[in-house]
Design an enzyme around this catalytic site. Structure first.
Site, short mmCIF file in Angstrom:
data_model
loop_
_atom_site.label_atom_id
_atom_site.label_comp_id
_atom_site.label_asym_id
_atom_site.label_seq_id
_atom_site.Cartn_x
_atom_site.Cartn_y
_atom_site.Cartn_z
N GLY A 11 -34.63 15.18 -10.92
CA GLY A 11 -35.40 16.31 -11.40
C GLY A 11 -36.49 15.84 -12.35
O GLY A 11 -36.87 14.66 -12.34
N VAL A 13 -36.58 15.35 -15.70
CA VAL A 13 -36.19 14.30 -16.65
C VAL A 13 -35.97 12.98 -15.91
O VAL A 13 -36.50 11.93 -16.29
CB VAL A 13 -34.92 14.68 -17.44
CG1 VAL A 13 -34.46 13.51 -18.31
CG2 VAL A 13 -35.18 15.89 -18.32
N GLY A 14 -35.19 13.03 -14.84
CA GLY A 14 -34.85 11.82 -14.12
C GLY A 14 -36.04 11.12 -13.51
O GLY A 14 -36.22 9.90 -13.66
N ASN A 120 -26.64 18.15 -20.53
CA ASN A 120 -26.19 19.03 -21.61
C ASN A 120 -24.99 19.88 -21.17
O ASN A 120 -24.81 20.13 -19.99
CB ASN A 120 -27.34 19.96 -22.04
CG ASN A 120 -28.29 19.26 -23.00
OD1 ASN A 120 -27.86 18.55 -23.90
ND2 ASN A 120 -29.58 19.45 -22.80
N ARG A 151 -38.70 14.64 -32.55
CA ARG A 151 -39.26 15.96 -32.85
C ARG A 151 -39.48 16.12 -34.35
O ARG A 151 -40.53 16.60 -34.79
CB ARG A 151 -38.31 17.04 -32.31
CG ARG A 151 -38.35 17.15 -30.79
CD ARG A 151 -37.26 18.05 -30.23
NE ARG A 151 -37.49 18.26 -28.79
CZ ARG A 151 -36.56 18.67 -27.93
NH1 ARG A 151 -35.32 18.91 -28.36
NH2 ARG A 151 -36.85 18.83 -26.65
N HIS A 175 -25.99 17.62 -30.63
CA HIS A 175 -27.30 17.98 -30.09
C HIS A 175 -27.34 19.49 -29.90
O HIS A 175 -26.97 20.01 -28.85
CB HIS A 175 -27.52 17.26 -28.76
CG HIS A 175 -28.87 17.50 -28.16
ND1 HIS A 175 -30.05 17.33 -28.86
CD2 HIS A 175 -29.22 17.89 -26.92
CE1 HIS A 175 -31.06 17.60 -28.05
NE2 HIS A 175 -30.59 17.95 -26.88
#
EC number: 1.1.1.37
Length: 309
Positions: A11, A13-14, A120, A151, A175
């Site tokens: 996806g 991220v991957g 997650n 961040r 997280h």
């Protein structure tokens, strides 16, 4: 011999991570996904970028775990998005099922690999992977703290008009909403931020950091962050593949450190060729210790739902 890295999940991220690894040119990459032909198509596209960008990385897309055999590092990004009407526990158990299945296959084909978990809820999924794999804790690490810290550093740099390179900070804990940005230890070119910003403004930045992922989800409307998460995994890979011994916050299975036991919690860790090489214990003030315990308790609630304590 070049390292071999497998990324499970093609996806956003991957696939973004695979492209970043390819451009590092220090390892060959296998991109696995269950969707037929999709990882093969993305891999071929990335491969053809090599002559333009100057990398010789071999990128293989596959639907067959056999192609991941003998990987040195495996990054698990695959997971199930939360859908309307789905409870938190439903999502938790669905992703437990996915991570369990993936981990079983990885152990079968790459029993000596180091696992980096991105799915997650991160801390709980790392615990699933540890239990299913039977690996020592040194070889199962969760990516969260690097992202949360990035961040925090971004927001501080923007506020002060400073370079992000000059901002040093740590975010500990799980997280999620209960993460613990250690503003007391945050510095800009060595100067504590308490000397540069008023306390109320620092607290606002801390809260924005906690809400960092949700802010992006809201802006996108459909989907979630992937540029910063993939970059965060890459920093971990750099330290492991190149044996850099960098210290960065990661989700680690604690065994007494910080007064916590048998639970994945974000803490500073030294990463090298063997994976986790050392947990760095920072002396916390009482209020920080209370916040970290609260964050750990939130992770424990998820573990209890999964029944894997």
């Amino acid at each position: 011999m070049r390292s071999k890295i497998t990324v499970v999940g093609a996806g956003f991220v991957g696939s973004t991570l695979v492209q970043r690894i390819a451009e590092r040119d220090y390892a060959d990459v296998v991109m696995f996904d269950i969707v037929p032909n999709m990882p093969q198509g993305k891999a071929l596209d990335m491969l053809q970028a090599g002559p333009v960008l100057g990398y010789d990385t071999l990128i293989t897309g596959t639907n067959d775990y056999a192609d991941t055999a003998d990987s040195d590092i495996v990054v698990i990004t695959s997971g199930f998005p939360r859908k309307p009407g789905m409870s938190r526990d439903d999502l938790l158990k669905k992703n437990q099922e996915i991570v369990s299945q993936v981990t079983e296959q990885i152990v079968k084909y790459s029993p000596n690999s180091i696992l980096i978990i991105v799915t997650n809820p991160l801390d709980a999924m790392a615990q699933v992977a540890l239990k299913v794999s039977g690996f020592p804790r040194e070889r199962v690490i969760g990516m969260a703290g690097v992202l949360d810290t990035a961040r925090f550093r971004t927001f501080i740099a923007q506020e002060l008009g400073a370079s992000v390179r000059d901002v040093q900070a740590y975010v500990l804990g799980g997280h999620g909403d209960t993460m613990v940005p250690l503003s007391r230890l945050c510095t800009v070119a060595g100067v504590p931020i308490a000397e540069l910003l008023p306390a109320e403004r620092i607290e606002q930045i801390v809260q924005r950091t906690r809400d960092g992922g949700a802010e992006i989800v809201k802006l996108l409307g459909n989907g979630s962050a992937y540029f910063a998460p993939s970059a965060s995994v890459l920093q971990m890979l750099d330290s492991i593949v190149l044996d850099k011994k960098m210290i960065m916050p990661c989700a680690i299975y604690l065994q007494g450190e910080y007064g916590l036991n048998n639970l994945f919690v974000g803490v500073p860790a030294k990463l090298g060729a063997k994976g986790l090489e050392q947990v760095i214990e920072v002396e916390l003030q009482e209020n920080e210790q209370v916040q970290l315990k609260k964050s750990a308790d939130a992770v424990k609630e998820l573990i209890d739902v999964l029944g894997i304590a």
